[in-house]
Design a protein around this motif. Structure first.
Motif, PDB file in Angstrom:
ATOM      1  N   ALA A 122       0.827  -1.210   0.000  1.00  0.00           N
ATOM      2  CA  ALA A 122       0.000   0.000   0.000  1.00  0.00           C
ATOM      3  C   ALA A 122       0.857   1.254   0.000  1.00  0.00           C
ATOM      4  O   ALA A 122       0.473   2.291  -0.554  1.00  0.00           O
ATOM      5  CB  ALA A 122      -0.937  -0.005   1.199  1.00  0.00           C
ATOM      6  N   GLU A 123       2.033   1.165   0.614  1.00  0.00           N
ATOM      7  CA  GLU A 123       2.951   2.298   0.680  1.00  0.00           C
ATOM      8  C   GLU A 123       3.943   2.292  -0.475  1.00  0.00           C
ATOM      9  O   GLU A 123       4.923   3.016  -0.465  1.00  0.00           O
ATOM     10  CB  GLU A 123       3.688   2.272   2.022  1.00  0.00           C
ATOM     11  N   ARG A 124       3.685   1.454  -1.478  1.00  0.00           N
ATOM     12  CA  ARG A 124       4.506   1.358  -2.681  1.00  0.00           C
ATOM     13  C   ARG A 124       5.953   0.966  -2.361  1.00  0.00           C
ATOM     14  O   ARG A 124       6.924   1.537  -2.857  1.00  0.00           O
ATOM     15  CB  ARG A 124       4.452   2.649  -3.513  1.00  0.00           C
ATOM     16  N   GLU A 125       6.045  -0.039  -1.518  1.00  0.00           N
ATOM     17  CA  GLU A 125       7.307  -0.710  -1.242  1.00  0.00           C
ATOM     18  C   GLU A 125       7.149  -2.172  -1.617  1.00  0.00           C
ATOM     19  O   GLU A 125       6.031  -2.663  -1.803  1.00  0.00           O
ATOM     20  CB  GLU A 125       7.684  -0.578   0.233  1.00  0.00           C
ATOM     21  N   ARG A 126       8.276  -2.870  -1.711  1.00  0.00           N
ATOM     22  CA  ARG A 126       8.222  -4.263  -2.132  1.00  0.00           C
ATOM     23  C   ARG A 126       8.658  -5.186  -1.002  1.00  0.00           C
ATOM     24  O   ARG A 126       9.840  -5.226  -0.644  1.00  0.00           O
ATOM     25  CB  ARG A 126       9.077  -4.481  -3.378  1.00  0.00           C
ATOM     26  N   PRO A 127       7.736  -5.960  -0.462  1.00  0.00           N
ATOM     27  CA  PRO A 127       8.088  -6.975   0.540  1.00  0.00           C
ATOM     28  C   PRO A 127       8.792  -8.145  -0.140  1.00  0.00           C
ATOM     29  O   PRO A 127       8.826  -8.226  -1.379  1.00  0.00           O
ATOM     30  CB  PRO A 127       6.720  -7.386   1.094  1.00  0.00           C
ATOM     31  N   PRO A 128       9.328  -9.081   0.641  1.00  0.00           N
ATOM     32  CA  PRO A 128      10.099 -10.184   0.036  1.00  0.00           C
ATOM     33  C   PRO A 128       9.231 -11.295  -0.540  1.00  0.00           C
ATOM     34  O   PRO A 128       9.417 -12.475  -0.231  1.00  0.00           O
ATOM     35  CB  PRO A 128      10.951 -10.678   1.209  1.00  0.00           C
ATOM     36  N   LEU A 129       8.280 -10.934  -1.386  1.00  0.00           N
ATOM     37  CA  LEU A 129       7.584 -11.935  -2.175  1.00  0.00           C
ATOM     38  C   LEU A 129       8.588 -12.590  -3.122  1.00  0.00           C
ATOM     39  O   LEU A 129       9.500 -11.929  -3.620  1.00  0.00           O
ATOM     40  CB  LEU A 129       6.458 -11.287  -2.985  1.00  0.00           C
ATOM     41  N   MET A 130       8.426 -13.867  -3.383  1.00  0.00           N
ATOM     42  CA  MET A 130       9.407 -14.585  -4.198  1.00  0.00           C
ATOM     43  C   MET A 130       9.612 -13.917  -5.555  1.00  0.00           C
ATOM     44  O   MET A 130      10.745 -13.821  -6.051  1.00  0.00           O
ATOM     45  CB  MET A 130       8.978 -16.040  -4.382  1.00  0.00           C
ATOM     46  N   LEU A 131       8.540 -13.419  -6.158  1.00  0.00           N
ATOM     47  CA  LEU A 131       8.679 -12.753  -7.454  1.00  0.00           C
ATOM     48  C   LEU A 131       9.621 -11.559  -7.363  1.00  0.00           C
ATOM     49  O   LEU A 131      10.466 -11.347  -8.246  1.00  0.00           O
ATOM     50  CB  LEU A 131       7.310 -12.292  -7.958  1.00  0.00           C
TER      51      LEU A 131
END
Length: 267
Positions: free
Chosen positions: A185-194
């Motif tokens: 939501a804050e336009r950051e990238r969590p460590p999703l595998m993709l």
């Protein structure tokens, strides 16, 4: 960049080039994955029609899409194609927060291989792991073709496994799911595998593109420019004059989009 909070919120400019490989909104994993499903086949179709020299790392500045930005961008797509090839791909393994512990654990159990031509097993987690490793193998192959120093490409799989282990720990902490949603939501990238795959392939493809065009030092870069632009004295002069700034910009870039838009080739 912060490992699990990287990225820029700037809008991606629409590419005005014959081959549009714009990915779009990287901060929406569903849109991101859908864009890859469209862009990768488009790129491979251009290769099949002999519109582009392939692999991208073998292009020169005078070739179509022979600029460093395109080589970086296209080398990354070449590695990502394996993931797009997984039959019946379970997208939740790549972008679903609830499935990340399963996918990270499965990848860390995955047996290494050295193949760039692969067969799939029909087991979803195994096939994703096979594809990820094949992408890394392709990048190793391209690094050799581009003349990357072996020390800069040593233990690529081992290094990526370390990243996945960090991601696994992140997902094992309490509240990881809501925290993932908040980051998106804050336009950051969590460590999703993709995102882990994309980030690693991006980093390695940059090394390849840089070596393909400039070599390992500014002295080699000058020699490469003199060789590649020998018959274009005006362009050579401009390229040599801007080389220090170009190298500085390349060093700071985290994504091909951070580099200047390539100029059309004058025939």
């Amino acid at each position: 960049m912060a490992l699990f909070g990287w990225g820029s919120s700037k809008q991606r400019a629409t590419r005005q080039t014959p081959l549009d490989v714009t990915i779009g909104d990287l901060f929406d994993p569903v849109t991101f994955l859908h864009a890859l499903d469209q862009v990768v086949p488009r790129y491979l179709d251009s290769v099949d029609r002999h519109e582009l020299i392939y692999p991208a790392c073998t292009r020169k500045l005078t070739d179509v899409h022979g600029d460093i930005r395109s080589i970086w961008e296209h080398t990354r797509l070449e590695a990502m194609r394996y993931l797009m090839m997984v039959p019946g791909r379970d997208v939740e393994l790549l972008i679903g927060s609830a499935r990340q512990p399963e996918m990270t654990a499965a990848f860390l159990r995955q047996q290494p291989h050295e193949n760039t031509v692969i067969d799939f097993t029909g087991v979803a987690t195994e096939d994703v792991g096979i594809a990820i490793i094949a992408g890394l193998n392709w990048l190793n192959h391209c690094a050799h073709l581009a003349g990357v120093h072996p020390d800069r490409f040593a233990r690529t799989l081992t290094n990526f496994r370390k990243v996945v282990r960090l991601g696994q720990k992140w997902w094992d902490t309490e509240g990881a799911g809501p925290r993932c949603a908040q980051m998106l939501a804050e336009r950051e990238r969590p460590p999703l595998m993709l995102y882990l795959i994309w980030s690693e392939y991006t980093r390695l493809a940059k090394e390849i593109a840089s070596a393909a065009i400039y070599g390992a030092s500014i002295e080699q870069a000058r020699e490469a420019l003199e060789l590649q632009l020998a018959e274009r004295p005006a362009e050579l002069k401009a390229a040599l004059a801007s080389l220090p700034e170009t190298m500085k910009s390349l060093e700071a870039a985290e994504d091909p989009e951070d580099l200047a838009e390539p100029q059309p080739i004058r025939r």
